[in-house]
Design a protein around this motif. Sequence first.
Motif, PDB file in Angstrom:
ATOM      1  N   VAL A  47       0.838  -1.209   0.000  1.00 17.90           N
ATOM      2  CA  VAL A  47       0.000   0.000   0.000  1.00 17.90           C
ATOM      3  C   VAL A  47       0.870   1.255   0.000  1.00 17.90           C
ATOM      4  N   VAL A  48       1.933   1.257   0.817  1.00 18.64           N
ATOM      5  CA  VAL A  48       2.828   2.426   0.861  1.00 18.64           C
ATOM      6  C   VAL A  48       3.464   2.655  -0.504  1.00 18.64           C
ATOM      7  N   ALA A  49       3.837   1.576  -1.190  1.00 19.84           N
ATOM      8  CA  ALA A  49       4.435   1.720  -2.524  1.00 19.84           C
ATOM      9  C   ALA A  49       3.427   2.309  -3.510  1.00 19.84           C
ATOM     10  N   PHE A  50       2.209   1.832  -3.465  1.00 20.15           N
ATOM     11  CA  PHE A  50       1.177   2.382  -4.356  1.00 20.15           C
ATOM     12  C   PHE A  50       0.971   3.868  -4.104  1.00 20.15           C
ATOM     13  N   GLN A  51       0.767   4.232  -2.831  1.00 14.82           N
ATOM     14  CA  GLN A  51       0.509   5.637  -2.490  1.00 14.82           C
ATOM     15  C   GLN A  51       1.735   6.500  -2.776  1.00 14.82           C
ATOM     16  N   GLY A  52       2.916   5.986  -2.449  1.00 16.37           N
ATOM     17  CA  GLY A  52       4.137   6.748  -2.693  1.00 16.37           C
ATOM     18  C   GLY A  52       4.377   6.982  -4.178  1.00 16.37           C
ATOM     19  N   TYR A  53       4.134   5.957  -4.967  1.00 10.77           N
ATOM     20  CA  TYR A  53       4.339   6.099  -6.417  1.00 10.77           C
ATOM     21  C   TYR A  53       3.392   7.159  -6.988  1.00 10.77           C
ATOM     22  N   THR A  54       2.126   7.135  -6.527  1.00  9.03           N
ATOM     23  CA  THR A  54       1.147   8.110  -7.022  1.00  9.03           C
ATOM     24  C   THR A  54       1.584   9.536  -6.700  1.00  9.03           C
ATOM     25  N   ALA A  55       2.091   9.751  -5.482  1.00  9.46           N
ATOM     26  CA  ALA A  55       2.521  11.094  -5.077  1.00  9.46           C
ATOM     27  C   ALA A  55       3.809  11.507  -5.788  1.00  9.46           C
ATOM     28  N   LEU A  56       4.797  10.600  -5.855  1.00  8.23           N
ATOM     29  CA  LEU A  56       6.091  10.949  -6.437  1.00  8.23           C
ATOM     30  C   LEU A  56       6.006  11.147  -7.946  1.00  8.23           C
ATOM     31  N   ARG A  57       5.096  10.463  -8.583  1.00  7.30           N
ATOM     32  CA  ARG A  57       4.976  10.572 -10.041  1.00  7.30           C
ATOM     33  C   ARG A  57       4.594  11.980 -10.468  1.00  7.30           C
ATOM     34  N   ARG A  58       3.856  12.713  -9.640  1.00  8.51           N
ATOM     35  CA  ARG A  58       3.447  14.082  -9.979  1.00  8.51           C
ATOM     36  C   ARG A  58       4.638  15.023 -10.073  1.00  8.51           C
ATOM     37  N   PHE A  59       5.723  14.654  -9.371  1.00  9.48           N
ATOM     38  CA  PHE A  59       6.920  15.504  -9.386  1.00  9.48           C
ATOM     39  C   PHE A  59       8.076  14.851 -10.133  1.00  9.48           C
ATOM     40  N   GLY A  60       7.803  13.757 -10.810  1.00 13.82           N
ATOM     41  CA  GLY A  60       8.857  13.059 -11.530  1.00 13.82           C
ATOM     42  C   GLY A  60       9.886  12.420 -10.623  1.00 13.82           C
ATOM     43  N   GLY A  61       9.479  12.042  -9.410  1.00 15.10           N
ATOM     44  CA  GLY A  61      10.443  11.495  -8.450  1.00 15.10           C
ATOM     45  C   GLY A  61      10.239  10.027  -8.169  1.00 15.10           C
ATOM     46  N   GLU A  62       9.853   9.249  -9.186  1.00 15.25           N
ATOM     47  CA  GLU A  62       9.601   7.822  -8.960  1.00 15.25           C
ATOM     48  C   GLU A  62      10.839   7.088  -8.448  1.00 15.25           C
ATOM     49  N   ALA A  63      12.023   7.612  -8.770  1.00 20.30           N
ATOM     50  CA  ALA A  63      13.253   6.949  -8.331  1.00 20.30           C
ATOM     51  C   ALA A  63      13.408   6.948  -6.815  1.00 20.30           C
ATOM     52  N   PHE A  64      12.669   7.845  -6.139  1.00 23.71           N
ATOM     53  CA  PHE A  64      12.772   7.916  -4.678  1.00 23.71           C
ATOM     54  C   PHE A  64      11.707   7.076  -3.978  1.00 23.71           C
ATOM     55  N   LEU A  65      11.085   6.171  -4.731  1.00 27.21           N
ATOM     56  CA  LEU A  65      10.076   5.304  -4.116  1.00 27.21           C
ATOM     57  C   LEU A  65      10.709   4.403  -3.055  1.00 27.21           C
ATOM     58  N   GLY A  66      11.879   3.857  -3.355  1.00 30.10           N
ATOM     59  CA  GLY A  66      12.556   2.978  -2.393  1.00 30.10           C
ATOM     60  C   GLY A  66      12.817   3.649  -1.058  1.00 30.10           C
ATOM     61  N   PRO A  67      13.454   4.848  -1.050  1.00 25.89           N
ATOM     62  CA  PRO A  67      13.657   5.535   0.228  1.00 25.89           C
ATOM     63  C   PRO A  67      12.360   5.856   0.947  1.00 25.89           C
ATOM     64  N   GLY A  68      11.317   6.214   0.191  1.00 26.32           N
ATOM     65  CA  GLY A  68      10.035   6.514   0.820  1.00 26.32           C
ATOM     66  C   GLY A  68       9.454   5.307   1.539  1.00 26.32           C
ATOM     67  N   VAL A  69       9.487   4.164   0.848  1.00 25.43           N
ATOM     68  CA  VAL A  69       8.970   2.940   1.458  1.00 25.43           C
ATOM     69  C   VAL A  69       9.828   2.541   2.659  1.00 25.43           C
ATOM     70  N   GLY A  70      11.153   2.596   2.489  1.00 29.09           N
ATOM     71  CA  GLY A  70      12.053   2.178   3.557  1.00 29.09           C
ATOM     72  C   GLY A  70      11.920   3.030   4.806  1.00 29.09           C
ATOM     73  N   LEU A  71      11.952   4.361   4.625  1.00 29.95           N
ATOM     74  CA  LEU A  71      11.866   5.244   5.793  1.00 29.95           C
ATOM     75  C   LEU A  71      10.515   5.131   6.492  1.00 29.95           C
ATOM     76  N   SER A  72       9.438   5.011   5.695  1.00 27.70           N
ATOM     77  CA  SER A  72       8.108   4.885   6.306  1.00 27.70           C
ATOM     78  C   SER A  72       8.019   3.642   7.169  1.00 27.70           C
ATOM     79  N   LEU A  73       8.544   2.538   6.657  1.00 32.49           N
ATOM     80  CA  LEU A  73       8.443   1.285   7.391  1.00 32.49           C
ATOM     81  C   LEU A  73       9.396   1.244   8.581  1.00 32.49           C
ATOM     82  N   ILE A  74      10.621   1.689   8.381  1.00 33.21           N
ATOM     83  CA  ILE A  74      11.624   1.573   9.444  1.00 33.21           C
ATOM     84  C   ILE A  74      11.322   2.514  10.606  1.00 33.21           C
ATOM     85  N   ARG A  75      10.943   3.753  10.296  1.00 34.96           N
ATOM     86  CA  ARG A  75      10.784   4.751  11.358  1.00 34.96           C
ATOM     87  C   ARG A  75       9.407   4.721  12.013  1.00 34.96           C
ATOM     88  N   GLU A  76       8.342   4.434  11.236  1.00 33.88           N
ATOM     89  CA  GLU A  76       7.005   4.583  11.798  1.00 33.88           C
ATOM     90  C   GLU A  76       6.139   3.335  11.693  1.00 33.88           C
TER      91      GLU A  76
END
Length: 234
Positions: A47-76
Amino acid sequence: MGIFLASVLWQLCVPPLQLAQLIRRIDFIGARSLLLIIFTGAFTGMVVAFQGYTALRRFGGEAFLGPGVGLSLIRELGPVLSALMITGRAGSALTAELGIMRISEQIDALEVMALNPIKYLVTPILLAALITFPLLNAVFVVVGIYGGYLVGVQLLGVSAGSYFTQMASVVTLDDIWGGLYKSLSFGVIVAWVCCFKGFYAARGAEGVSHATTQAVVMCSVLILVWDYFLTSVL
């Protein structure tokens, strides 16, 4: 509740260690929660990957999906959701078990036999929670990261190299330590509240039911409130 926690912590320092009880509690809290943690971790990462991809795609930042998923899971999400899942599965059962022992006078029988019920019943639960919560959190995070990989890379077409490379470059050791501290503190909260509510459950089946409900609700609220304070400090 504070005096109860102080008594449990004091009994942790008093030998001998109830090794058989500790192993039994590790099996109950940890091993029997493993499938639930794997299941919820995988779908949380997806779910985090789906939501993160949708948000990052608007800014052309799909490459940062991995850090988004990792930080979300590890920290919170890893520490909080795994603690809530364990509370629902194991914490409620521990409260009910201790409550039934209280109303059937088994705890009173331990005292008659000159056995300290806190030492014999509660300290193994607290130790088992301190051991199993970080381990289950680690399983949750790893499975969640690969769940995010499945959606982000295999389904949405993000580069596999950038998913893990960017994650490794962004996630720091402080993030991992932060998740570990949260897991340990959540383990203390769940063991403390669930044991207290069961240990002092009122007489009758209704008292045990009331104590179990109170324990789950109080643990869930305390986990979220304590997570806020830890997040603001760490």
